[in-house]
Design an enzyme around this catalytic site. Structure first.
Site, PDB file in Angstrom:
ATOM      1  CG  PHE A 107      -2.171  -1.258   1.194  1.00  0.00           C
ATOM      2  CD1 PHE A 107      -2.915  -1.341   0.171  1.00  0.00           C
ATOM      3  CD2 PHE A 107      -2.339  -2.122   2.246  1.00  0.00           C
ATOM      4  CE1 PHE A 107      -3.442  -2.540  -0.130  1.00  0.00           C
ATOM      5  CE2 PHE A 107      -2.573  -3.023   1.714  1.00  0.00           C
ATOM      6  CZ  PHE A 107      -3.833  -3.253   1.482  1.00  0.00           C
ATOM      7  CB  CYS A 108       2.714   2.416   2.217  1.00  0.00           C
ATOM      8  SG  CYS A 108       3.895   3.791   2.470  1.00  0.00           S
ATOM      9  N   PRO A 109       5.328   1.830   0.010  1.00  0.00           N
ATOM     10  CG  PRO A 109       7.167   1.708  -0.968  1.00  0.00           C
ATOM     11  CD  PRO A 109       6.338   1.263  -0.062  1.00  0.00           C
TER      12      PRO A 109
END
Ligand code: FAD
Lengths: 386, 81
Positions: free
Chosen positions: B18-20
């Site tokens: 989801f992140c990055p």
């Protein structure tokens, strides 16, 4: 025969793993059945999140640096040498001074911000990803008497994904507090079509930007900086001018990983997302920024991973099939201004639902510096950190 | 060549990111690739269906295909410049 656990890199992940192992295996260590060695090139341990705060006078050097030996449990043997080669076939690590063999290896060599990868970056822009650069930026901000500040990211991956957003918000707050806001224009460059990878966070962060008059320039992947013209050029063919640029450099894996040929092109080590084993080597583990996992490079990630890996190694030493697996958990604070912050928590299965910016998150982030030195790094409450 | 016969030079497994996030992983892989090479990215993030085509077009590369696989989406991109 004594089992040797060798850890390379004594930053956040390596230090926590060493302390956890020394606690979990204290009986075995006392009986001389297990030995824990940590190879770290520096005598000093750095708390990197302070580098974001130093430019604004919100933290200082004494809060960012302490002695590594003092953080480590007595039973961990600290070897202050630089590893020069890791040989996972023949199970040894060479340093400038010696050669160390292992039964279990943990690689925690972190990541390296490398401005030389982008033309003009070192000469043309500031950053705050190491202590010296952060101190230099503090000086430049203090002297800045108006003009355009551009904040951006020059490559992926970079550690602590919220840091550029936080810097942008804090710099806006800084000049507002100094009654200079009307003399300062602020522009935020980001590679994605929104201001942050997680959509819900991007939405609230973008609203804050609108409210506070910060310009977002999106789908801007920095290709080069022209220090003479004070201009930043993107891969997509756009450009923007600046008076002061704060650009996070691209990151790569540690030199020793690249030289040992155990990483991919960027120097990241192929790692199993659940067991955290280096792919194809069940006696080698990788934690923290050094992995090639597609998750945030963050201290909290390193902390959670250290907990999984130390538990797996303790199980193996006791003849049990390792049970702990990593679920991709990451936890990050996001400061929106002095006195206000939000918290993001997510894992492989669940995206983050950020909490509304509030005072408590700000307070916790500021207090966390003390908690890090006294609790997290000493592994007194594993998995508690951020 | 039929789409089903495309052999990517690199597969980026960004499932669970989801992140990055998958687009960041794709940008990184495209930067490292040579012109003409094909990168395929696996994503479980619903935002990718909008993000990835947007970036590919803006950056001047070519989206060869988007495939629904079991539990994830595969995006196949050719580096053009
Ligand atoms: C400005 C900034 C703000 C941040 N804010 C946050 C935050 O709010 N929350 C968060 O969770 N994370 C944050 N981070 C990220 C966090 O600091 C890192 O992700 C974390 O330190 C990674 O831990 P690590 O153990 O993988 O690597 P590191 O802590 O970087 O440690 C790597 C260690 O390996 C050693 N090493 C490397 N090569 C060798 C060698 N050849 N021989 C011997 N030793 C070697 C290095 O000296 C270093 O001590 C921030 C980072 C920065 C720069």
């Amino acid at each position: 025969m004594t089992k040797n656990v060798l850890i390379v890199g004594g930053g956040t992940g390596g230090t926590i793993a060493a302390n956890l192992l020394s606690y979990k295996l204290r009986e075995e260590i006392r009986r001389g059945e297990v030995r824990i060695q940590l190879i770290e090139q520096s005598k000093r341990h750095f708390y990197q999140p302070a580098y974001l705060l130093i430019p604004f006078g919100l933290s200082e050097v004494s809060e960012a640096v302490k002695s590594e030996r003092e953080l480590l449990s007595e039973s961990v043997e600290l070897i202050t040498e630089r590893a020069t080669r890791i040989n996972v076939e023949d199970r040894f690590v060479e340093t400038e001074k010696g050669k160390y063999t292992y039964d279990y290896l943990i690689i925690a060599t972190g990541s390296v911000p490398d401005p030389s990868q982008v033309q003009g970056l070192s000469e043309g822009a500031h950053h705050f990803y190491d202590l010296d650069s952060s101190l230099k930026l503090e000086e430049s901000l203090a002297k800045f008497n108006g003009g355009k500040i551009v904040v951006g990211v020059a490559g992926v991956p970079y550690k602590c994904p919220p840091a550029p957003l936080e810097f942008t918000f804090l710099v806006e707050d800084y000049f507002r507090r100094r009654h200079m806001r009307n003399k300062v224009e602020i522009e935020y460059l980001y590679p994605l079509p929104r201001v942050f990878p997680i959509e819900s966070v991007a939405d609230f962060a973008y609203n804050i930007m609108l409210e506070r008059g910060i310009k977002a320039n999106l789908l801007f992947n920095i290709e080069s900086v022209d220090p003479g013209k004070k201009e930043i050029i993107s891969m997509e063919g756009d450009s923007t001018k600046y008076d002061l640029a704060v650009i996070i450099p691209p990151h790569r894996g540690a030199d020793v990983i690249i030289k040992s040929g155990i990483g991919d092109k960027g120097g990241w080590i192929p790692t199993d997302r659940y067991t955290l084993n280096m792919k194809n080597y069940d006696d080698v583990y990788v934690i923290g920024d050094a992995t090639d996992l597609p998750i945030s490079k963050a201290g909290s990630t390193a902390d959670f991973e250290a907990s999984v890996v130390s538990s797996r190694i303790a199980d193996s030493i006791r003849g049990i099939k390792p049970r702990a697996v990593y679920d991709g958990r990451v936890m990050c604070f996001l400061l929106s201004k002095i006195g206000e912050g939000s918290l993001l928590v997510f894992d492989y299965e669940n995206p983050s639902k950020p909490v509304k910016p509030n005072f408590f998150c700000y307070w916790y982030k500021m207090a966390y510096n003390r908690l890090y030195w006294n609790i997290t790094a000493r592994a007194l409450l594993p998995g508690f950190g951020v | 060549m039929r789409l089903s016969e495309i052999k990517p030079n690199k597969i980026v497994d960004a499932r669970g990111s989801f992140c990055p996030g998958p687009l960041m992983e794709l940008i990184k892989a495209i930067k490292e690739a040579e012109v003409g090479e094909i990168v395929s990215v696996y994503s479980t993030d619903s935002g990718s269906k909008r993000d990835i085509p947007l970036w590919v077009q803006k950056a001047g590369h070519e989206l060869l295909g988007v495939f629904e696989r079991e539990g994830f989406t595969e995006f196949v991109v050719k580096k053009k410049r």
